[in-house]
Design a protein around this motif. Structure first.
Motif, short mmCIF file in Angstrom:
data_model
loop_
_atom_site.label_atom_id
_atom_site.label_comp_id
_atom_site.label_asym_id
_atom_site.label_seq_id
_atom_site.Cartn_x
_atom_site.Cartn_y
_atom_site.Cartn_z
N MET A 1 -1.03 15.09 11.02
CA MET A 1 -1.93 15.53 9.94
C MET A 1 -1.90 14.51 8.81
O MET A 1 -0.85 13.98 8.46
N GLU A 2 -3.05 14.23 8.22
CA GLU A 2 -3.13 13.24 7.16
C GLU A 2 -2.43 13.72 5.90
O GLU A 2 -2.55 14.87 5.50
N LYS A 3 -1.68 12.79 5.33
CA LYS A 3 -0.97 13.13 4.11
C LYS A 3 -1.61 12.36 2.96
O LYS A 3 -1.41 11.16 2.81
N VAL A 4 -2.38 13.03 2.18
CA VAL A 4 -3.11 12.39 1.10
C VAL A 4 -2.61 12.90 -0.24
O VAL A 4 -2.46 14.10 -0.44
N ALA A 5 -2.35 11.96 -1.14
CA ALA A 5 -1.91 12.35 -2.47
C ALA A 5 -3.14 12.70 -3.31
O ALA A 5 -4.07 11.91 -3.41
N SER A 35 -5.16 -7.28 6.14
CA SER A 35 -6.30 -6.44 5.77
C SER A 35 -5.83 -5.06 5.33
O SER A 35 -4.69 -4.66 5.62
N LEU A 36 -6.70 -4.35 4.66
CA LEU A 36 -6.37 -2.97 4.27
C LEU A 36 -6.13 -2.10 5.50
O LEU A 36 -5.27 -1.21 5.47
N THR A 37 -6.84 -2.38 6.57
CA THR A 37 -6.62 -1.63 7.80
C THR A 37 -5.23 -1.92 8.37
O THR A 37 -4.51 -0.99 8.78
N THR A 46 -3.85 6.73 4.43
CA THR A 46 -5.26 6.38 4.32
C THR A 46 -5.45 5.45 3.12
O THR A 46 -4.58 5.30 2.27
N ARG A 47 -6.64 4.87 3.03
CA ARG A 47 -6.94 4.01 1.87
C ARG A 47 -6.87 4.77 0.55
O ARG A 47 -6.31 4.26 -0.42
N PRO A 48 -7.41 6.00 0.48
CA PRO A 48 -7.27 6.74 -0.78
C PRO A 48 -5.81 6.95 -1.17
O PRO A 48 -5.46 6.89 -2.36
N SER A 49 -4.95 7.18 -0.18
CA SER A 49 -3.53 7.36 -0.47
C SER A 49 -2.91 6.06 -0.98
O SER A 49 -2.09 6.06 -1.91
#
Length: 199
Positions: A1-5, A35-37, A46-49
């Protein structure tokens, strides 16, 4: 599961673990080629995190450099406490070789970044310069102590001796990145110490 702050919610990933993963990416690829990837996949976020935790790629790189300085360059402070200037040099060479030949991460991250960063990355260059300047200043002072203690031939200059040693250390880093083996790196260190100026 994605862990986003998200705002108002505690961050659900370990920033130190993520930073260590980013360090490995930057160390192996350099700043511009990472790269960001590459970074988000290695960090498991993720990038937002990434943006929420570190701001942007540049700030992430600076944080990675600071981690590198704390963990991978700790041998410098230990080497500087050796009883003689000759032992300082020998310990620096040994510590550098152990660091720059570490698995897939070869070469000094600072040297690699200095070579690969474009002219537009002035903020990063300033950060690298600060790290190098602090180490150089401490090494010049230590070489001067050795000169004052009579460990060197008359007329030895602390600045020149430091520059010589730092040039060898940078060269070892470049050669390690180019694929020089551990034994070959050690041979260079042995040759350097055989030529070390001493009374």
């Amino acid at each position: 599961m994605e862990k986003v702050a998200t705002r108002g919610r505690p961050r659900e990933f370990d920033t130190e673990v993520a930073l260590a993963a980013a360090l490995r990416v930057f160390w192996t690829k350099g700043y511009e080629s990472a790269s960001l990837t590459d970074l988000t996949e290695a960090m498991g976020i993720t990038r937002p995190s990434l943006y929420a935790a570190f701001g942007n790629k540049e700030n992430l790189f600076k944080s990675a450099l600071d981690l590198y300085e704390r963990e991978k360059l700790a041998y410098i402070g230990e080497a500087l406490s050796a009883p003689t200037a000759r032992e300082v040099a020998a310990n620096l060479l040994a510590g550098a070789i152990a660091t720059i030949s570490e698995g897939e991460c070869r070469g000094c991250m600072g040297v690699i970044a200095t070579i690969t960063c474009g002219t537009e990355d002035q903020s990063i260059r300033n950060h690298l310069d600060r790290i190098g300047r602090d180490s150089r200043k401490a090494l010049v002072a230590r070489m001067q102590s050795g000169i004052d203690a009579g460990e060197f031939p008359a007329g030895t200059d602390a600045e020149v001796t430091t520059q010589y040693l730092m040039t060898v250390l940078r060269g070892l880093s470049v050669q390690a990145q180019a694929g020089l083996s551990l034994d070959e790196l050690r041979q260079v260190a042995d040759a350097t110490m055989a030529m070390w100026p001493s009374r």
